[in-house]
Motif scaffolding. Structure first.
Motif, PDB file in Angstrom:
ATOM      1  N   LEU A 267      46.320  20.820  30.887  1.00  0.00           N
ATOM      2  CA  LEU A 267      46.189  20.618  29.445  1.00  0.00           C
ATOM      3  C   LEU A 267      44.906  19.855  29.133  1.00  0.00           C
ATOM      4  CD1 LEU A 267      47.232  20.758  26.580  1.00  0.00           C
ATOM      5  CD2 LEU A 267      48.670  18.761  27.049  1.00  0.00           C
ATOM      6  N   PHE A 268      44.598  18.861  29.943  1.00  0.00           N
ATOM      7  CA  PHE A 268      43.370  18.077  29.765  1.00  0.00           C
ATOM      8  C   PHE A 268      42.151  19.001  29.813  1.00  0.00           C
ATOM      9  CE2 PHE A 268      39.921  15.359  31.450  1.00  0.00           C
ATOM     10  CZ  PHE A 268      39.977  14.291  30.561  1.00  0.00           C
ATOM     11  N   ASN A 269      42.081  19.855  30.814  1.00  0.00           N
ATOM     12  CA  ASN A 269      40.965  20.794  30.952  1.00  0.00           C
ATOM     13  C   ASN A 269      40.919  21.780  29.785  1.00  0.00           C
ATOM     14  OD1 ASN A 269      40.198  19.632  33.371  1.00  0.00           O
ATOM     15  ND2 ASN A 269      41.249  21.149  34.646  1.00  0.00           N
ATOM     16  N   ALA A 270      42.080  22.231  29.351  1.00  0.00           N
ATOM     17  CA  ALA A 270      42.134  23.213  28.271  1.00  0.00           C
ATOM     18  C   ALA A 270      41.649  22.603  26.956  1.00  0.00           C
ATOM     19  CB  ALA A 270      43.557  23.742  28.114  1.00  0.00           C
ATOM     20  N   ILE A 271      42.008  21.357  26.700  1.00  0.00           N
ATOM     21  CA  ILE A 271      41.557  20.693  25.473  1.00  0.00           C
ATOM     22  C   ILE A 271      40.047  20.477  25.512  1.00  0.00           C
ATOM     23  CG2 ILE A 271      41.662  18.544  24.141  1.00  0.00           C
ATOM     24  CD1 ILE A 271      44.612  18.329  24.902  1.00  0.00           C
ATOM     25  N   LEU A 272      39.525  20.085  26.672  1.00  0.00           N
ATOM     26  CA  LEU A 272      38.085  19.842  26.822  1.00  0.00           C
ATOM     27  C   LEU A 272      37.287  21.130  26.949  1.00  0.00           C
ATOM     28  CD1 LEU A 272      38.999  16.909  27.229  1.00  0.00           C
ATOM     29  CD2 LEU A 272      37.430  16.761  29.163  1.00  0.00           C
ATOM     30  N   VAL A 362      55.626  17.487  24.545  1.00  0.00           N
ATOM     31  CA  VAL A 362      54.956  18.772  24.752  1.00  0.00           C
ATOM     32  C   VAL A 362      55.689  19.563  25.829  1.00  0.00           C
ATOM     33  CG1 VAL A 362      52.780  19.907  25.319  1.00  0.00           C
ATOM     34  CG2 VAL A 362      52.749  17.699  24.123  1.00  0.00           C
ATOM     35  N   TRP A 363      56.342  20.660  25.419  1.00  0.00           N
ATOM     36  CA  TRP A 363      57.000  21.548  26.365  1.00  0.00           C
ATOM     37  C   TRP A 363      55.951  22.526  26.896  1.00  0.00           C
ATOM     38  CZ3 TRP A 363      61.865  20.194  27.489  1.00  0.00           C
ATOM     39  CH2 TRP A 363      62.617  19.504  26.536  1.00  0.00           C
ATOM     40  N   ASN A 364      55.524  22.332  28.125  1.00  0.00           N
ATOM     41  CA  ASN A 364      54.471  23.166  28.714  1.00  0.00           C
ATOM     42  C   ASN A 364      55.086  24.357  29.460  1.00  0.00           C
ATOM     43  OD1 ASN A 364      51.876  23.955  29.435  1.00  0.00           O
ATOM     44  ND2 ASN A 364      51.837  22.662  31.265  1.00  0.00           N
ATOM     45  N   LYS A 365      54.218  25.282  29.871  1.00  0.00           N
ATOM     46  CA  LYS A 365      54.587  26.475  30.651  1.00  0.00           C
ATOM     47  C   LYS A 365      55.486  27.422  29.849  1.00  0.00           C
ATOM     48  CE  LYS A 365      54.085  23.809  34.922  1.00  0.00           C
ATOM     49  NZ  LYS A 365      54.629  23.470  36.247  1.00  0.00           N
ATOM     50  N   ALA A 366      55.196  27.508  28.548  1.00  0.00           N
ATOM     51  CA  ALA A 366      55.978  28.403  27.692  1.00  0.00           C
ATOM     52  C   ALA A 366      55.729  29.861  28.028  1.00  0.00           C
ATOM     53  CB  ALA A 366      55.635  28.142  26.217  1.00  0.00           C
ATOM     54  N   ASN A 385      60.839   7.071  19.026  1.00  0.00           N
ATOM     55  CA  ASN A 385      59.385   7.193  18.887  1.00  0.00           C
ATOM     56  C   ASN A 385      58.855   8.579  19.218  1.00  0.00           C
ATOM     57  OD1 ASN A 385      58.468   4.632  17.903  1.00  0.00           O
ATOM     58  ND2 ASN A 385      59.076   3.747  19.874  1.00  0.00           N
ATOM     59  N   VAL A 386      59.740   9.525  19.461  1.00  0.00           N
ATOM     60  CA  VAL A 386      59.309  10.918  19.608  1.00  0.00           C
ATOM     61  C   VAL A 386      59.177  11.485  18.195  1.00  0.00           C
ATOM     62  CG1 VAL A 386      59.859  13.200  20.480  1.00  0.00           C
ATOM     63  CG2 VAL A 386      60.366  11.187  21.871  1.00  0.00           C
ATOM     64  N   ARG A 387      57.947  11.587  17.706  1.00  0.00           N
ATOM     65  CA  ARG A 387      57.697  11.956  16.306  1.00  0.00           C
ATOM     66  C   ARG A 387      57.586  13.467  16.101  1.00  0.00           C
ATOM     67  NH1 ARG A 387      55.530   7.217  14.185  1.00  0.00           N
ATOM     68  NH2 ARG A 387      56.593   5.501  15.245  1.00  0.00           N
ATOM     69  N   ALA A 388      57.288  14.207  17.166  1.00  0.00           N
ATOM     70  CA  ALA A 388      57.133  15.659  17.030  1.00  0.00           C
ATOM     71  C   ALA A 388      57.240  16.281  18.414  1.00  0.00           C
ATOM     72  CB  ALA A 388      55.781  15.996  16.405  1.00  0.00           C
ATOM     73  N   GLU A 389      57.482  17.599  18.447  1.00  0.00           N
ATOM     74  CA  GLU A 389      57.494  18.320  19.723  1.00  0.00           C
ATOM     75  C   GLU A 389      56.961  19.725  19.499  1.00  0.00           C
ATOM     76  OE1 GLU A 389      61.492  18.928  21.265  1.00  0.00           O
ATOM     77  OE2 GLU A 389      62.297  18.399  19.301  1.00  0.00           O
ATOM     78  N   VAL A 390      56.272  20.223  20.519  1.00  0.00           N
ATOM     79  CA  VAL A 390      55.667  21.549  20.427  1.00  0.00           C
ATOM     80  C   VAL A 390      55.819  22.252  21.768  1.00  0.00           C
ATOM     81  CG1 VAL A 390      53.967  20.941  18.656  1.00  0.00           C
ATOM     82  CG2 VAL A 390      53.398  20.630  21.075  1.00  0.00           C
ATOM     83  N   LYS A 391      55.755  23.586  21.731  1.00  0.00           N
ATOM     84  CA  LYS A 391      55.764  24.387  22.946  1.00  0.00           C
ATOM     85  C   LYS A 391      54.372  24.986  23.139  1.00  0.00           C
ATOM     86  CE  LYS A 391      60.646  25.708  22.883  1.00  0.00           C
ATOM     87  NZ  LYS A 391      61.599  26.845  22.898  1.00  0.00           N
ATOM     88  N   ILE A 392      53.847  24.865  24.344  1.00  0.00           N
ATOM     89  CA  ILE A 392      52.504  25.384  24.635  1.00  0.00           C
ATOM     90  C   ILE A 392      52.485  26.042  26.007  1.00  0.00           C
ATOM     91  CG2 ILE A 392      51.440  23.497  23.312  1.00  0.00           C
ATOM     92  CD1 ILE A 392      50.450  22.491  26.166  1.00  0.00           C
ATOM     93  N   SER A 393      51.396  26.702  26.277  1.00  0.00           N
ATOM     94  CA  SER A 393      51.084  27.143  27.644  1.00  0.00           C
ATOM     95  C   SER A 393      49.652  26.746  27.918  1.00  0.00           C
ATOM     96  CB  SER A 393      51.251  28.657  27.795  1.00  0.00           C
ATOM     97  OG  SER A 393      50.728  29.072  29.052  1.00  0.00           O
ATOM     98  N   ALA A 394      49.478  25.693  28.724  1.00  0.00           N
ATOM     99  CA  ALA A 394      48.132  25.242  29.066  1.00  0.00           C
ATOM    100  C   ALA A 394      47.389  26.323  29.840  1.00  0.00           C
ATOM    101  CB  ALA A 394      48.191  23.955  29.882  1.00  0.00           C
ATOM    102  N   LYS A 395      48.129  27.097  30.607  1.00  0.00           N
ATOM    103  CA  LYS A 395      47.513  28.153  31.415  1.00  0.00           C
ATOM    104  C   LYS A 395      47.011  29.292  30.538  1.00  0.00           C
ATOM    105  CE  LYS A 395      48.483  31.229  35.334  1.00  0.00           C
ATOM    106  NZ  LYS A 395      49.514  31.641  36.315  1.00  0.00           N
ATOM    107  N   LYS A 396      47.801  29.721  29.550  1.00  0.00           N
ATOM    108  CA  LYS A 396      47.443  30.839  28.689  1.00  0.00           C
ATOM    109  C   LYS A 396      46.698  30.409  27.425  1.00  0.00           C
ATOM    110  CE  LYS A 396      49.584  33.972  31.176  1.00  0.00           C
ATOM    111  NZ  LYS A 396      48.866  35.055  31.880  1.00  0.00           N
ATOM    112  N   GLY A 397      46.721  29.108  27.131  1.00  0.00           N
ATOM    113  CA  GLY A 397      46.023  28.620  25.945  1.00  0.00           C
ATOM    114  C   GLY A 397      46.777  28.865  24.651  1.00  0.00           C
ATOM    115  N   SER A 398      48.070  29.031  24.723  1.00  0.00           N
ATOM    116  CA  SER A 398      48.859  29.279  23.519  1.00  0.00           C
ATOM    117  C   SER A 398      49.511  27.990  23.017  1.00  0.00           C
ATOM    118  CB  SER A 398      49.943  30.324  23.805  1.00  0.00           C
ATOM    119  OG  SER A 398      50.852  29.851  24.783  1.00  0.00           O
ATOM    120  N   GLY A 399      49.758  27.935  21.715  1.00  0.00           N
ATOM    121  CA  GLY A 399      50.434  26.789  21.116  1.00  0.00           C
ATOM    122  C   GLY A 399      49.540  25.612  20.796  1.00  0.00           C
ATOM    123  N   PHE A 400      48.228  25.752  21.014  1.00  0.00           N
ATOM    124  CA  PHE A 400      47.330  24.607  20.833  1.00  0.00           C
ATOM    125  C   PHE A 400      47.135  24.250  19.362  1.00  0.00           C
ATOM    126  CE2 PHE A 400      46.925  24.985  25.167  1.00  0.00           C
ATOM    127  CZ  PHE A 400      46.056  24.045  25.718  1.00  0.00           C
TER     128      PHE A 400
END
Length: 490
Positions: A267-272, A362-366, A385-400
């Motif tokens: 995820l770090f690499n995908a954001i950068l 962050v639910w990864n590997k969607a 303190n969990v204010r929000a949640e999202v589903k993403i795929s760091a590998k596929k770049g979805s959900g960003f």
């Protein structure tokens, strides 16, 4: 206004561009007779001295320490062949650089004084040679922020605009720059001026009543309370804007944390959008933290990738886990990464339950077919303190896009960040508005109980606070504190 450090009108110069190889460099000058002083080291002195404001003059900067008479007499009359030869040889031997000189005549300049900006070639040696030549010929080195200070004392800018100059220079994102540009364009000054008019009109009405009292009227009947109520409302909105504006100026610390192999480094690499962190299926690959700056929804974010949270007997990895916990405890926001194909484990639940800082789950590997974990943890009372949640795929770049929206929403909670609203640009401005707000609020409160003189005192105090904000009323030490944080040349 007199200031020993910032002497008005004295010719000053400074390098206004970075001392690094570049196409162009700029050396800026300001002060009384600065055009004439530059002409003494210019190959075409008469043309420069005759130049009108907002014009360019081409020529050479020349060190005229020798051959002075020949050089200065070469323009404006016909020289003998021998003299022409001497002039040509002397200029050739003492040339510094081929330049374009921008001429600005008072008061139509940034500082309100006569100004010159010399555009030369951008090599550090060239720029410094031009600068040192000016220092040898009547100029002194400008102090930090002295050009902007002169603009302020000469009425070309109030303090809100002056501070906006520094804000633009220091801005890390386009949104931060845009907000500062609004203040530089005068939107904050105009809002303050409008509020001051409401207070001033109220004072004028009260002064009439004091001069011509009518016994049957009460204090509340002597002026239009609606003016003060509106002033209080607008001051309150300005006061509340500081939290949101500070977010865009100072930025935040966001920490990626979670168990090993949850996908933090991916995820770090995908954001950068670059391969900064090592990614591997081997648990415990990341043992130390790395960081980088990113722009998320216009907010400057200092993003940390950290070691995975787990119990381990490896001494080095255990130290990395400790550092991760420390970083997470100091973060403005934690992005807690979970492998969506596996769901929450006991370690995840413990972290989310004990977290003292805001979290986005962050639910990864969607992208995996088995990733069907149901959401709803953001509403779980066990994880306040969990204010929000999202589903993403760091590998596929979805959900960003959803991730960035969630991060922006959580970070902006409680801050007035709407673009249509005028905002404050510094803690100093916030303090001044807070004082004015307290004075106006007190005037409204005592209007039914005390004498008109008490209301007048409160409103005059409010005007003094707003005058300090714009610079109409300001102590020397405050001015020095503001301008000393500018860079030299600005």
């Amino acid at each position: 206004m007199q200031n020993v450090k910032y002497a008005p009108e004295e010719p000053i110069c400074a390098v206004a561009t970075a001392l690094a190889p570049a196409a162009l460099g700029i050396v800026r000058c300001s002060g009384k007779n600065c055009v004439e002083l530059v002409s003494k080291v210019f190959s075409r002195p008469a043309a420069l001295n005759k130049a009108e404001g907002n014009t360019l003059v081409y020529g050479w900067l020349v060190d005229k320490t020798s051959g002075n008479e020949c050089l200065n007499s070469s323009e404006g009359r016909t020289a003998s062949p021998e003299a022409t030869s001497t002039v040509s040889d002397s200029i050739s031997e003492n040339r510094i650089d081929e330049v374009m000189v921008s001429v600005y005549r008072a008061p139509k300049s940034f500082t309100g004084e006569e100004m010159v900006e010399i555009s030369c070639h951008g090599g550090p040696n060239v720029v410094l040679s031009v600068y040192n030549l000016l220092l040898k010929n009547g100029f002194r080195q400008a102090e930090k922020g002295e050009f902007t200070f002169r603009a302020f004392v000469n009425g070309k800018a109030d303090l809100t605009k002056a501070e906006a100059v520094r804000e633009i220079i220091d801005s890390h994102t386009g949104e931060a720059r845009s907000r500062a540009a609004g203040r530089l364009a005068g939107n904050l000054f105009e809002e303050i001026d409008s509020i001051k008019k409401l207070i001033t009109d109220t004072l004028a009405a009260i002064e009439v009543e004091i001069e011509y009292p009518e016994d049957e009227e009460t204090i509340s009947d002597t002026f239009d309370m609606a003016w003060l109520l509106e002033a209080r409302e607008r001051l309150s909105a300005l006061n509340d804007s500081w939290k949101g504006e500070k977010l865009y100026q100072d930025g935040v610390r966001v920490v990626l944390c979670g168990k090993t192999n949850a996908g933090k480094s991916s995820l770090f690499n995908a954001i950068l959008k670059e391969e900064r962190a090592i990614v591997s299926d081997i648990e415990g690959t990341t043992r130390d933290w790395i960081e980088s700056y990113v722009d998320i929804q216009g907010i400057p974010v200092r993003l940390f990738d950290t070691a995975g949270l787990r119990e381990t007997e490896d001494v080095i990895e255990a130290q990395g886990v400790t550092i991760t916990r420390n970083l997470a405890s100091d973060a403005d926001l934690n992005l807690y990464i979970v492998d969506g194909s596996k769901g929450l484990c006991d370690e995840d639940r413990t972290f989310l339950k004990n977290s003292k800082n805001p979290c986005v789950l962050v639910w990864n590997k969607a992208d995996k077919s088995e990733a069907g974990v149901s959401a709803g943890e953001a509403n779980n009372p066990e994880y306040p303190n969990v204010r929000a949640e999202v589903k993403i795929s760091a590998k596929k770049g979805s959900g960003f896009e959803e991730l960035y929206k969630a991060v922006g929403s959580v970070l902006k909670e409680g801050g007035a960040t709407e673009r249509a609203q005028v905002g404050l640009g510094s803690q100093r401005q916030k303090d001044c508005v807070q004082e004015a707000l307290e004075s106006v609020s007190h005037a409204i409160m005592v209007a039914e109980e005390l004498t008109l003189d008490a209301v007048v005192q409160d409103l005059e105090d409010a005007l003094d606070s707003l005058g300090e904000l714009t610079g109409e009323v300001c102590a020397d030490d405050v001015l020095e504190s503001i301008f000393s944080h500018f860079c030299v040349g600005k």
